[in-house]
Design a protein around this motif. Structure first.
Motif, short mmCIF file in Angstrom:
data_model
loop_
_atom_site.label_atom_id
_atom_site.label_comp_id
_atom_site.label_asym_id
_atom_site.label_seq_id
_atom_site.Cartn_x
_atom_site.Cartn_y
_atom_site.Cartn_z
N GLY A 51 20.60 0.38 -89.95
CA GLY A 51 20.03 1.15 -90.80
C GLY A 51 18.50 0.57 -91.17
N MET A 52 18.00 0.99 -92.27
CA MET A 52 16.73 1.11 -92.32
C MET A 52 15.98 -0.40 -92.22
SD MET A 52 15.74 3.64 -95.57
CE MET A 52 16.01 2.60 -96.77
N GLY A 108 14.46 7.27 -93.89
CA GLY A 108 13.09 6.93 -94.43
C GLY A 108 12.65 5.35 -93.73
N ILE A 109 11.66 4.97 -94.53
CA ILE A 109 11.26 3.35 -94.28
C ILE A 109 11.43 2.43 -95.26
CG2 ILE A 109 9.06 2.32 -93.82
CD1 ILE A 109 7.57 4.89 -92.84
N TYR A 110 12.15 1.50 -94.62
CA TYR A 110 12.38 0.08 -95.49
C TYR A 110 11.40 -0.09 -96.28
CZ TYR A 110 15.10 -4.16 -96.52
OH TYR A 110 15.68 -5.12 -97.07
N SER A 111 11.63 -0.59 -97.67
CA SER A 111 10.47 -0.87 -98.63
C SER A 111 9.61 -1.81 -98.04
CB SER A 111 11.32 -1.44 -99.87
OG SER A 111 11.98 -2.51 -99.80
N SER A 116 1.35 1.75 -97.24
CA SER A 116 0.56 2.78 -97.42
C SER A 116 1.27 4.21 -97.25
CB SER A 116 -0.90 2.74 -96.51
OG SER A 116 -1.38 3.50 -96.84
N LEU A 117 1.84 4.43 -98.08
CA LEU A 117 2.96 5.87 -97.89
C LEU A 117 2.23 7.08 -98.13
CD1 LEU A 117 6.20 4.72 -99.91
CD2 LEU A 117 5.77 5.01 -97.31
#
Length: 127
Positions: A51-52, A108-111, A116-117
């Motif tokens: 997973g992420m 998506g991207i892990y927190s 800088s999203l």
């Protein structure tokens, strides 16, 4: 400024790879005059399906130390292509030597990597 595309997933031969290669070739030619490039593509695969969080660990391993980071994620700020270009030029003008552009997996991207999203609508040729 060197650009490092750090992505989850392997791009296989086919029309998508041809399209990416075309964009990279055009970027290499145009980017040089703005102090951008070369571009390296660094791909990782989460073979353990962790997973992420596992993808984040794999991505952190390939991000060059000291790089500025832009994470492309659908939850990020929506900006136009011209605004993104201005952001790149700002990095060049501030003597940033390496920029890692991160693209996560399907979820998506892990927190912990969301520094800088940015969400950029895909170019017409990718639809």
């Amino acid at each position: 400024m060197k650009i490092h595309l750090c992505v989850v997933g392997k791009l296989r031969n086919g029309p998508e790879k041809d399209l990416v290669d075309d964009y990279l070739n055009r970027f290499e030619k145009i980017g040089r005059s703005y102090g951008l490039g070369p571009v390296s593509v660094n791909e990782v695969e989460d073979k353990k399906n962790g997973g992420m969080s596992n993808e984040a660990i794999l991505l952190q391993r390939i991000i060059p130390k000291g790089s500025a980071i832009i994470a492309l994620d659908e939850r990020g700020e929506v900006i136009s292509s011209p605004s993104f270009s201005k952001k790149l030029i700002t990095y060049v003008n501030n003597s940033v030597s390496d920029l890692a552009i991160i693209i996560g997996g399907a979820d998506g991207i892990y927190s912990n990597l969301r520094l800088s999203l940015i969400h950029i609508s895909e170019p017409t040729r990718l639809r």
